[in-house]
Design an enzyme around this catalytic site. Structure first.
Site: not given
Length: 321
Positions: A100, A127, A129, A131, A144, A231, A233, A276
């Site tokens: 990322h 995402d 997360h 980030d 990332h 992303d 995830d 990712e």
């Protein structure tokens, strides 16, 4: 309120490979672009009527063998040029990664393009997360997990962007969608900077439609360029296991497709990251195929033609700040 762009228009797409894994400590993400191509990304988009130009993989400036900020900076500058060039000729850049940290380059390129045209930019970050770490707050030191903080002008990121750099991205022009894992330091930053957040608790309570419509309504009202950063995830790992940072409790297959379909119907998306994907951790290409299906939904694949629902304002209660 409805979008000014017709969702059935077929923009030309510039596929830009970003085989970058210098922003993470987990090897394998550099194989992501090749895996997406093998899973039929270009064919899926072409079959939908899009003119797709695959420019191959970006090569970083200089020698970027090491990890960390210096190596990420080399990728950032090269990716920024590629994305800006695609936008300047009227194409929609699709950056396939790669970890990322590649979004530092893709969004920097979009920012430069928008700055020259006097257009606002809005970033939808799909995402698990946030980030939004900095080198000071990050427990891992992996870049990332830092791109949004760097793009929004937080301290601690020297020599990432080519000079002259555009003004930082306003944190209020970022919306985190699907958040379910955040470090203490970045939680404080996200709150202080007033970054928009729709976490998984909100999605569990209200679904994806109402919160996403509210985000899209805001983008439309501002006449902004919408950049989407997807992303893998964001999805639950039971659906897409090919990622180095799995977090249980992510979006379902149907939720993710509905989001993509709504984004397509809005006609607002002007640039996209898919990041990712780690084929080394995947199960027989399963995650790559899921991502190709999602991207196809964003670019117009549907089961039946149906009237496009207007983007309407949604009450404040559907968003967690």
């Amino acid at each position: 309120m409805t979008s000014s762009a017709h969702p059935d228009e077929r923009p030309s797409i510039a596929l830009i490979g970003a085989p970058i894994e210098v922003g993470t400590s987990e090897p394998g993400a550099l194989m992501g672009p090749a895996s997406l191509r093998t899973a039929g990304l270009v064919r899926a988009l072409s079959d939908l009527g899009h003119a797709v130009t695959d420019g191959g993989d970006v090569v970083p400036d200089g020698q970027a063998a090491a990890r960390g900020l210096e190596a990420v900076g080399a990728w950032t500058r090269a990716l920024s040029r590629a994305v800006e060039a695609a936008l300047d000729v009227g194409a929609l850049p699709l950056v396939a990664g790669g970890d990322h940290s590649l979004s530092l380059g893709s969004i920097d390129g979009v920012m430069r393009h928008c700055a020259r045209r006097g257009r606002a930019l809005f970033v939808l970050w799909l995402d698990a997360h946030a980030d939004f770490n900095t080198p000071e707050t990050s427990p891992s030191g992996n870049v990332h997990g830092m791109p949004l903080a760097a793009l929004c002008g937080e301290a601690g990121f020297p020599r990432l962007f080519a000079e002259p750099a555009p003004p930082p991205l306003p944190p209020t022009s970022v919306h985190l969608f699907g958040l379910r894992s955040i470090d203490a330091g970045e939680r404080a930053l996200v709150t202080a900077r007033q970054v928009g957040v729709t976490d998984m608790r909100t999605i569990d309570e209200f679904g994806v439609v109402a919160p996403l419509r509210r985000v899209l309504d805001r983008v439309l009202a501002a006449g902004a360029h919408l950049h989407v950063s997807l992303d893998i995830d964001f999805l639950d790992p039971s659906i897409a296991p090919g990622v180095g940072t799995t977090v249980p409790g992510g979006a379902t297959f149907r939720e993710a497709h509905l989001i993509m379909e709504m984004l397509h119907d809005s006609g607002l998306v002007r640039s996209l990251d898919v990041v990712e994907l780690n084929p080394f951790l995947d199960e027989r290409g399963r995650s790559a195929r899921v991502l190709v299906e999602l991207v196809a939904s964003l670019f117009g694949r549907r089961i039946l033609d149906r009237p496009t629902a207007p983007i309407e304002a949604v009450p404040e209660a559907f968003e967690r700040d």
